[in-house]
Design an enzyme around this catalytic site. Sequence first.
Site, PDB file in Angstrom:
ATOM      1  N   ASP B  12       0.888  -1.168   0.000  1.00 19.13           N
ATOM      2  CA  ASP B  12       0.000   0.000   0.000  1.00 19.13           C
ATOM      3  C   ASP B  12       0.922   1.212   0.000  1.00 19.13           C
ATOM      4  O   ASP B  12       1.426   1.609   1.048  1.00 19.13           O
ATOM      5  CB  ASP B  12      -0.882  -0.020   1.254  1.00 19.13           C
ATOM      6  CG  ASP B  12      -1.872   1.135   1.268  1.00 19.13           C
ATOM      7  OD1 ASP B  12      -2.223   1.644   0.181  1.00 19.13           O
ATOM      8  OD2 ASP B  12      -2.297   1.535   2.370  1.00 19.13           O
ATOM      9  N   GLU B  73      -1.281  -1.233  -4.811  1.00 21.88           N
ATOM     10  CA  GLU B  73      -2.524  -0.490  -5.033  1.00 21.88           C
ATOM     11  C   GLU B  73      -2.296   0.540  -6.126  1.00 21.88           C
ATOM     12  O   GLU B  73      -1.328   1.296  -6.111  1.00 21.88           O
ATOM     13  CB  GLU B  73      -2.984   0.195  -3.742  1.00 21.88           C
ATOM     14  CG  GLU B  73      -4.344   0.845  -3.921  1.00 21.88           C
ATOM     15  CD  GLU B  73      -5.005   1.165  -2.593  1.00 21.88           C
ATOM     16  OE1 GLU B  73      -5.360   0.219  -1.865  1.00 21.88           O
ATOM     17  OE2 GLU B  73      -5.157   2.359  -2.288  1.00 21.88           O
ATOM     18  N   ASP B 146      -2.795   0.920   7.084  1.00 18.12           N
ATOM     19  CA  ASP B 146      -1.936   0.694   5.913  1.00 18.12           C
ATOM     20  C   ASP B 146      -1.414  -0.740   5.884  1.00 18.12           C
ATOM     21  O   ASP B 146      -1.237  -1.322   4.805  1.00 18.12           O
ATOM     22  CB  ASP B 146      -0.738   1.663   5.939  1.00 18.12           C
ATOM     23  CG  ASP B 146      -1.177   3.071   6.274  1.00 18.12           C
ATOM     24  OD1 ASP B 146      -1.308   3.884   5.363  1.00 18.12           O
ATOM     25  OD2 ASP B 146      -1.409   3.330   7.466  1.00 18.12           O
TER      26      ASP B 146
END
Lengths: 176, 176
Positions: B12, B73, B146
């Site tokens: 992430d 992501e 996260d």
Amino acid sequence: MSSVGIRVLGIDPGLTRCGVGVVEGSAGRPMSLVHVGVVRTPADLDVARRLLLLSEGIEEAIATHRPEAVAIERVFAQHNVRTVMGTAQASGVAMAIAARHGLGVHLHTPSEVKAAVTGNGRADKAQVGQMVTRILRLAEAPKPADAADALAIAICHVWRGGAQQRLAAALARSGR
Amino acid sequence: MSSVGIRVLGIDPGLTRCGVGVVEGSAGRPMSLVHVGVVRTPADLDVARRLLLLSEGIEEAIATHRPEAVAIERVFAQHNVRTVMGTAQASGVAMAIAARHGLGVHLHTPSEVKAAVTGNGRADKAQVGQMVTRILRLAEAPKPADAADALAIAICHVWRGGAQQRLAAALARSGR
């Protein structure tokens, strides 16, 4: 540091064409071209492999030309939304490589670069190319524009930042 | 490739906190947690050094946990304009590292990740954390968000991409 000034690698970040230019000089003295080129990556490759090719091109420029500092064009989120992500990713890769080599990384905005080389923060690409050609005493303007832009970024850094940094370092050494 | 499935590093991306999660599994079989963590970089450091610290953290995760694929992501320019540049730079660094290690890099959008893990592409962070906890049979949700998000990205990749890729690779090997 070289006796003829500071050697700066300028990078105009981009995924399709990343301008790479190396100049050597100091404020108030003639500046010389060391290297200029463009790292291109194929648009049909996935982004990760394109970034890898780009990182290899930048590594090669550092290994071959041994700059003392790296200057990169600052990327803004509000411009060119379609291409800005690739440009930001390319600039991130360039910054991490420079930092890994222990080189100072300095960001200059497009208008700072244009103002430094042409005197006009809104100069167009042709004017930037002309002034880069004149400053480096070249026979013709470097092509493509990304290559000339990379040299402009490096020149901007020598004039704006390099001279002050040398002075600051010299003053620090002399204990003043 | 491990006998218990594919091992995926989920990332992430972020400059302040970059979630890093490694899971192992395959579609239709229980999935296991291999590693979860967050690479943090100090906000008062310059961006180049922050990206270097981040790249070192990702290199360490790859060296220690030997993933077979990396899922990241996908960052969009239109969201969070203030932080998107740092996020894009971080994702660029992560992608280039994965490619340098010969690992396939796969991007999944936030809504693909949420839909894969919770069944709802608009799930909130708490729901994602709950489902990650359940899927990996953890005692509690990984913190901060996260870290949980990085695991969700890795899980999403195992379910969406990993299984198909193994099948395709097996078919290719068998000459069908």
